[in-house]
Structures are given as structure tokens and as C-alpha cells.
Write an enzyme that holds these catalytic residues in place. Structure first.
Site, PDB file in Angstrom:
ATOM      1  N   HIS A 150       0.717  -1.327  -0.164  1.00  0.00           N
ATOM      2  CA  HIS A 150       0.071   0.064  -0.071  1.00  0.00           C
ATOM      3  C   HIS A 150       0.840   1.319  -0.058  1.00  0.00           C
ATOM      4  O   HIS A 150       0.740   2.303   0.768  1.00  0.00           O
ATOM      5  CB  HIS A 150      -0.872   0.025   1.083  1.00  0.00           C
ATOM      6  CG  HIS A 150      -2.004  -0.995   1.123  1.00  0.00           C
ATOM      7  ND1 HIS A 150      -2.372  -1.385  -0.066  1.00  0.00           N
ATOM      8  CD2 HIS A 150      -2.820  -1.619   2.082  1.00  0.00           C
ATOM      9  CE1 HIS A 150      -3.659  -2.212   0.015  1.00  0.00           C
ATOM     10  NE2 HIS A 150      -3.692  -2.407   1.359  1.00  0.00           N
ATOM     11  N   HIS A 175      -9.471   2.586   0.901  1.00  0.00           N
ATOM     12  CA  HIS A 175      -9.602   1.461   1.747  1.00  0.00           C
ATOM     13  C   HIS A 175     -10.684   1.585   2.805  1.00  0.00           C
ATOM     14  O   HIS A 175     -10.413   1.212   3.906  1.00  0.00           O
ATOM     15  CB  HIS A 175      -8.149   1.412   2.434  1.00  0.00           C
ATOM     16  CG  HIS A 175      -7.859  -0.029   2.696  1.00  0.00           C
ATOM     17  ND1 HIS A 175      -8.615  -0.871   3.486  1.00  0.00           N
ATOM     18  CD2 HIS A 175      -6.741  -1.089   2.126  1.00  0.00           C
ATOM     19  CE1 HIS A 175      -7.793  -2.136   3.945  1.00  0.00           C
ATOM     20  NE2 HIS A 175      -7.042  -2.202   2.943  1.00  0.00           N
ATOM     21  N   ASP A 181      -9.135 -11.967   0.639  1.00  0.00           N
ATOM     22  CA  ASP A 181      -8.155 -10.823   0.225  1.00  0.00           C
ATOM     23  C   ASP A 181      -7.819 -10.996  -0.861  1.00  0.00           C
ATOM     24  O   ASP A 181      -6.309 -10.875  -1.293  1.00  0.00           O
ATOM     25  CB  ASP A 181      -7.190 -10.996   1.255  1.00  0.00           C
ATOM     26  CG  ASP A 181      -6.369  -9.694   1.624  1.00  0.00           C
ATOM     27  OD1 ASP A 181      -6.427  -8.765   0.859  1.00  0.00           O
ATOM     28  OD2 ASP A 181      -5.274  -9.611   2.412  1.00  0.00           O
ATOM     29  N   GLU A 215     -11.542  -2.533  -2.991  1.00  0.00           N
ATOM     30  CA  GLU A 215     -10.653  -1.535  -3.475  1.00  0.00           C
ATOM     31  C   GLU A 215     -10.508  -1.777  -4.953  1.00  0.00           C
ATOM     32  O   GLU A 215      -9.611  -2.456  -5.620  1.00  0.00           O
ATOM     33  CB  GLU A 215      -9.321  -2.208  -2.710  1.00  0.00           C
ATOM     34  CG  GLU A 215      -9.251  -1.966  -1.117  1.00  0.00           C
ATOM     35  CD  GLU A 215      -8.068  -3.004  -0.637  1.00  0.00           C
ATOM     36  OE1 GLU A 215      -6.957  -2.872  -1.049  1.00  0.00           O
ATOM     37  OE2 GLU A 215      -8.677  -3.680   0.243  1.00  0.00           O
TER      38      GLU A 215
END
Length: 340
Positions: A101, A175, A248, A307
Site C-alpha cells: 500500500h 480502503h 483478500d 479496493e
């Protein structure tokens, strides 16, 4: 329509965008963080539907990236390095040997320049920043703007624009953790999600894409006909066990780049439209427990992130959408959240 500004935590500004129908969005100039999103339910009751800290100071060490803008590149970059135009670049490593990130000083950790605009039908907050050449290891001076627009149709749109004086990877996203129930003591098991999910990226034990894209058919990653997140969270596939017993993963869209999320008890429906080629679906499997949030203590599965982005696996593997912004190009992406 209204937009107000408050000083918080002694050094930040919080902007509150409000429309004429009871919806409001609160945003910090630190990290571009969405701290609150107030949306009516089917009875007209207005409640917060996003995870945020109870104490502003906790955003300074926001390792869960609650509500934050992510960049220069969202998601994990294997070994914190890549090759581009014959040069090798080493990035700041903030998750073991990998880069996550944007690094430890990514866009979630900066104070953005801010400006506002208000009209009869919408309010806008514009955040801007220049990321310097080799900041966190990335080439190029990158000029970025993020515009938050709230209108009277209960739509919040995030518009991203960027330009660089060197070729450089860029993959911007937000996010925010959503919980449409308005009850943050509840989990997202009963959130129904539908989108044109065609392929998902296989992960290794360190949550790094292997380079293999797997068809979603007959897997918990097939959301084309809609499914409860709880159905997938109960699954014991290897991929979901790797991810902490949940999602994820980067899921690539088919022809329609939109996600519909609904929660039956509140009657809220959120539709997400974007021009991004895919979305990282994250069900807060790794969310730290016991954090003091606005609505109580955090827990696993307390929210879900969508995202929308290209994925930096493209830096190491073929088959993924491009993440390189050329010097002669302008970067533009958007994410629109519509509520019913």
C-alpha cells in the site's frame, strides 16, 4: 448541500460534506481518510456505515488503513522491487520483504493540500499532493489529486488524477471498510454481494499473487449471481485459509465494472461503479481486534473493503492490467458509491 471544516487532533482538518437527504461524509486532510459516512436506512434512520477510530490520534498509526487513500500503488509488491525501462527499483519494505500500500509513508500518512467548492446540487473536496522522485523508492515526481463529490442523489464519487515526469507505477484506491447494517457490533456475513467476477488472482502463503488467474466458476469467488459473504467465509478452500479464512483477493471484472452490495436488515443497498479493471475484495480477516472504533471495539469481519484498482502483480506477471503511467499520459480513475 453544505460543507463544513473543523480542526481536529491539533493539526488536521476534517471536512464534512452533507446533502439535503441526510447523507454526510467526513474526510480528513490527513491520509484523505473517510472517518464517517452517514446514510439513511429503509426507515429513514441515519447511521454510520464505515469503520473509523474513536480517537483521531489512532489514525497516526493506521496499520489497518481504515478509510485511507492508498498510493502510489495499492496492494502488495513482491520483494519490494521491480524493473522498469532497464532500471531496477527497490521500494520501502513494510510487510516482511514486501511492499504494501505505497510503503510506510504512503498516501495514507501524508497531509494533503485541500480546497472546497459548493453548488446547489453538489459539494466537492479536492485534495492534492506531489510525491517526490524516489519517495519510498518510486521513480518520478508524481502530481496527484483526489476529488470527493457528494450530490443530492446520495452518490459519493472519488475522482483520481495524476501525472509524472518519469514512467512510474500508479494504482490508486480507497480502503474504506463498509458495514451497511449501521451496527458495527455486527459482522458482514449477511451482506449480499453481486458483480461480474470472471477471474481471481491465486495467492501464495505470503498473500503475494503467484501469477495464476483462476476462473471463478464453481468457486466462492463467483459473485455473478450474487452470494452472501458469509457463504464464502465458511468455505475451507486453500485460498481462503491462506487469507485468514476469508477474502483478500484481486478479482477481475468481466464486461460490467460494477458491484452491488445489500444488507437486508437495514434495507441499504450500495452500488459501486468504477473504470478500474478489478477489485481487491477484503473481508477484514486480518483486522486487529479490540481497537476502539466509533461504534465499539473492532473484530474480525467487521467490515468489507472493495479496493477498485489495477494490480501491481502486473510488474512481475503477464495477464494483469497495466499499472505503468507513462510520462506523456494522464492517470484518471474513479469510484462512485451510490446508496438506495
Amino acid at each position: 448541500m453544505d460543507i463544513t471544516e473543523e480542526n481536529v487532533h491539533g493539526k488536521w482538518k476534517e471536512f464534512i460534506l452533507t446533502n439535503d437527504h441526510g447523507m454526510s461524509v467526513s474526510i480528513l486532510n490527513f491520509g484523505g481518510i473517510i472517518t464517517n459516512m452517514i446514510v439513511p436506512d429503509k426507515y429513514g434512520k441515519c447511521e454510520n456505515i464505515v469503520l473509523g477510530y474513536n480517537n483521531y490520534a489512532d489514525y497516526e498509526n493506521n496499520t489497518n488503513y481504515l478509510g485511507a487513500q492508498i498510493g502510489r500503488v495499492a496492494s502488495r509488491i513482491k520483494d519490494g522491487s521491480f524493473h522498469l525501462n532497464g532500471s531496477h527499483y527497490e521500494l520501502a519494505k513494510n510487510e516482511g520483504t514486501h511492499h504494501l500500500h505505497g510503503g510506510p509513508n504512503g498516501f495514507h500518512q501524508i497531509i494533503w493540500e485541500s480546497g472546497t467548492h459548493q453548488s446547489e446540487h453538489e459539494v466537492n473536496l479536492v485534495l492534492t499532493h506531489t510525491s517526490k522522485h524516489l519517495e519510498n523508492g518510486y521513480p518520478g515526481n508524481l502530481d496527484i489529486s483526489v476529488t470527493y463529490t457528494l450530490n443530492n442523489s446520495n452518490e459519493l464519487t472519488l475522482n483520481y488524477q495524476a501525472a509524472s515526469d518519469h514512467d512510474t507505477p500508479v494504482a490508486l484506491t480507497n480502503h474504506t471498510y463498509f458495514n451497511l447494517s449501521g451496527d458495527m457490533t455486527d459482522t458482514v456475513h449477511n451482506h449480499r454481494v453481486q458483480f461480474d467476477s470472471r477471474y481471481f488472482a491465486e495467492l501464495d502463503e505470503e498473500l503475494i499473487p503467484t501469477g495464476k488467474l483462476i476462473e471463478t466458476t464453481d468457486t466462492p469467488f463467483d459473485f455473478r449471481n450474487g452470494r452472501l459473504l458469509g457463504d464464502g467465509l465458511k468455505s475451507e478452500t486453500t485460498q481462503q485459509i491462506i487469507a485468514g479464512n476469508g477474502y483478500d483477493h484481486y478479482v477481475m471484472f468481466g464486461s460490467e465494472k460494477a458491484v452491488t452490495v445489500s444488507e437486508n436488515n437495514s434495507g441499504r443497498t450500495m452500488k459501486i461503479h468504477t473504470n478500474a479493471p478489478g477489485v481487491v475484495l477484503y473481508t477484514a480477516n486480518g483486522l486487529d481486534e479490540g481497537l476502539k472504533l466509533n461504534e465499539g471495539l473492532s473484530q474480525k469481519y467487521a467490515g468489507v473493503c472493495f479496493e477498485a484498482q489495477p494490480h501491481p502483480a502486473a510488474l512481475h506477471h503477464e495477464g494483469f492490467p497495466n499499472v505503468i503511467l507513462q510520462t506523456e499520459e494522464k492517470y484518471h480513475s474513479y469510484i462512485k458509491y451510490s446508496f438506495e
